[in-house]
Design a protein around this motif. Structure first.
Motif, short mmCIF file in Angstrom:
data_model
loop_
_atom_site.label_atom_id
_atom_site.label_comp_id
_atom_site.label_asym_id
_atom_site.label_seq_id
_atom_site.Cartn_x
_atom_site.Cartn_y
_atom_site.Cartn_z
N SER A 32 0.96 -1.04 0.00
CA SER A 32 -0.03 -0.06 -0.27
C SER A 32 0.96 1.15 0.30
N ASN A 33 0.91 2.33 -0.72
CA ASN A 33 1.39 3.97 -1.08
C ASN A 33 2.59 3.35 -1.79
N VAL A 34 3.24 2.30 -2.30
CA VAL A 34 4.10 2.05 -3.34
C VAL A 34 3.63 3.21 -4.61
N GLY A 35 2.33 3.60 -4.90
CA GLY A 35 2.58 4.51 -5.99
C GLY A 35 1.88 3.86 -7.38
N LYS A 36 1.23 3.26 -7.10
CA LYS A 36 1.03 2.19 -7.73
C LYS A 36 -0.46 2.59 -8.89
N SER A 38 -0.69 5.80 -9.20
CA SER A 38 -0.09 7.03 -9.82
C SER A 38 1.11 6.54 -10.80
N SER A 53 -5.19 7.45 -3.43
CA SER A 53 -5.93 8.26 -2.09
C SER A 53 -4.67 8.02 -1.17
N LYS A 58 -7.69 1.36 0.74
CA LYS A 58 -8.98 1.30 0.09
C LYS A 58 -9.76 0.34 -0.76
N LYS A 143 8.83 5.58 -7.78
CA LYS A 143 9.26 7.10 -6.57
C LYS A 143 10.78 7.18 -7.35
N ASP A 145 11.75 9.49 -8.74
CA ASP A 145 12.04 11.32 -9.06
C ASP A 145 12.42 11.36 -6.94
N LYS A 146 12.65 10.89 -6.41
CA LYS A 146 12.90 11.01 -4.95
C LYS A 146 13.97 10.92 -4.14
N SER A 177 9.14 6.60 -12.17
CA SER A 177 8.54 7.97 -11.41
C SER A 177 7.60 8.02 -12.24
N SER A 178 6.30 8.69 -11.69
CA SER A 178 4.95 9.30 -11.91
C SER A 178 5.08 10.68 -11.97
N VAL A 179 6.12 10.76 -10.89
CA VAL A 179 6.32 12.28 -12.01
C VAL A 179 6.89 12.48 -12.89
#
Ligand code: GDP
Length: 202
Positions: A32-36, A38, A53, A58, A143, A145-146, A177-179
């Motif tokens: 969870s929160n890994v960026g899937k 995005s 989210s 969720k 991620k 880009d971080k 990176s999704s960014v």
């Protein structure tokens, strides 16, 4: 590969209710929160296709999207968040395992890993489980880009070292990176290369 169309098809927890396996399918999974979400949005270039989210846990559903009318992208619910009950976790495990082990058209599982974190036991165990069952998978580092330049040059060799304790070779992997959109084209090209190998088992 150019994404011309991306449509939401169905969400459910039952592999028998998934769309007929007439087209190749690729599943995305990770903690969870890994960026899937995005990454899925950035790959398809459609904001809001997969729901981003801040609330972990969720979606507990298998979400099918039809891409270019010729392959399915599947957003699987994330694992590894602390706040769910044991019974919820067991339920998750049961339907995800059933989906992965029985879905005939599943060509590849993309296992998402946060490039900022050291190899986590839960991810290592999940990949080992995939390997033991002969399920083709790739690692997708998110991620990036971080990371600063120095961190960016070090995280992959460090992960590889850990993987080679268990694996004979490093599985296919992508740095994304999704960014910045780094790596998304490579992912789509990979899917494009694998798609012709699909045979409908009707
Ligand atoms: P999911 O739970 O795996 O679907 O993760 P989300 O896509 O919802 O992302 C979790 C958080 O990480 C959100 O705050 C995102 O904005 C952030 N995030 C996701 N991907 C990236 C990325 O590539 N770069 C950066 N900087 N943040 C990201």
């Amino acid at each position: 590969m150019e994404i011309k169309t991306a449509k939401f098809v169905i969400s459910n927890t039952d592999v028998s209710k998934c769309p007929n396996p007439t087209m190749p399918e690729y599943a995305f999974i990770g903690r969870s929160n890994v960026g899937k979400s995005s990454l899925i949005n950035s790959m398809t270039n459609i904001k809001g296709l997969a729901k981003i989210s801040g609330r972990p846990g969720k979606t507990q559903l298998i979400n099918h999207f039809l891409i270019n009318d010729n392959w399915y992208l599947v957003d699987l619910p994330g694992y590894g968040y602390a706040k769910i009950s044991k019974s919820q976790r067991e339920k998750w495990q049961k339907f995800i395992e059933k989906y992965i082990l029985t879905r005939q058209n599943l060509m590849n599982v993309f296992v998402l890993l946060d490039s900022r974190h050291k190899p986590q036991q839960i991810d290592m165990e999940f990949m080992q489980w995939l390997g033991e069952h002969g399920i083709p998978f790739s690692m997708v580092f998110t991620k990036v880009d971080k990371l600063n330049t120095s961190e960016k040059s070090k995280f992959l060799p460090a992960y590889k070292k850990e993987m080679l304790q268990i694996w004979e070779e490093m599985p296919p992997h992508f740095v994304t990176s999704s960014v910045s959109n780094e790596g998304t084209e490579e992912l789509l090209n990979y899917i494009d290369e694998v798609n012709p190998y699909f045979e409908y088992q009707g």
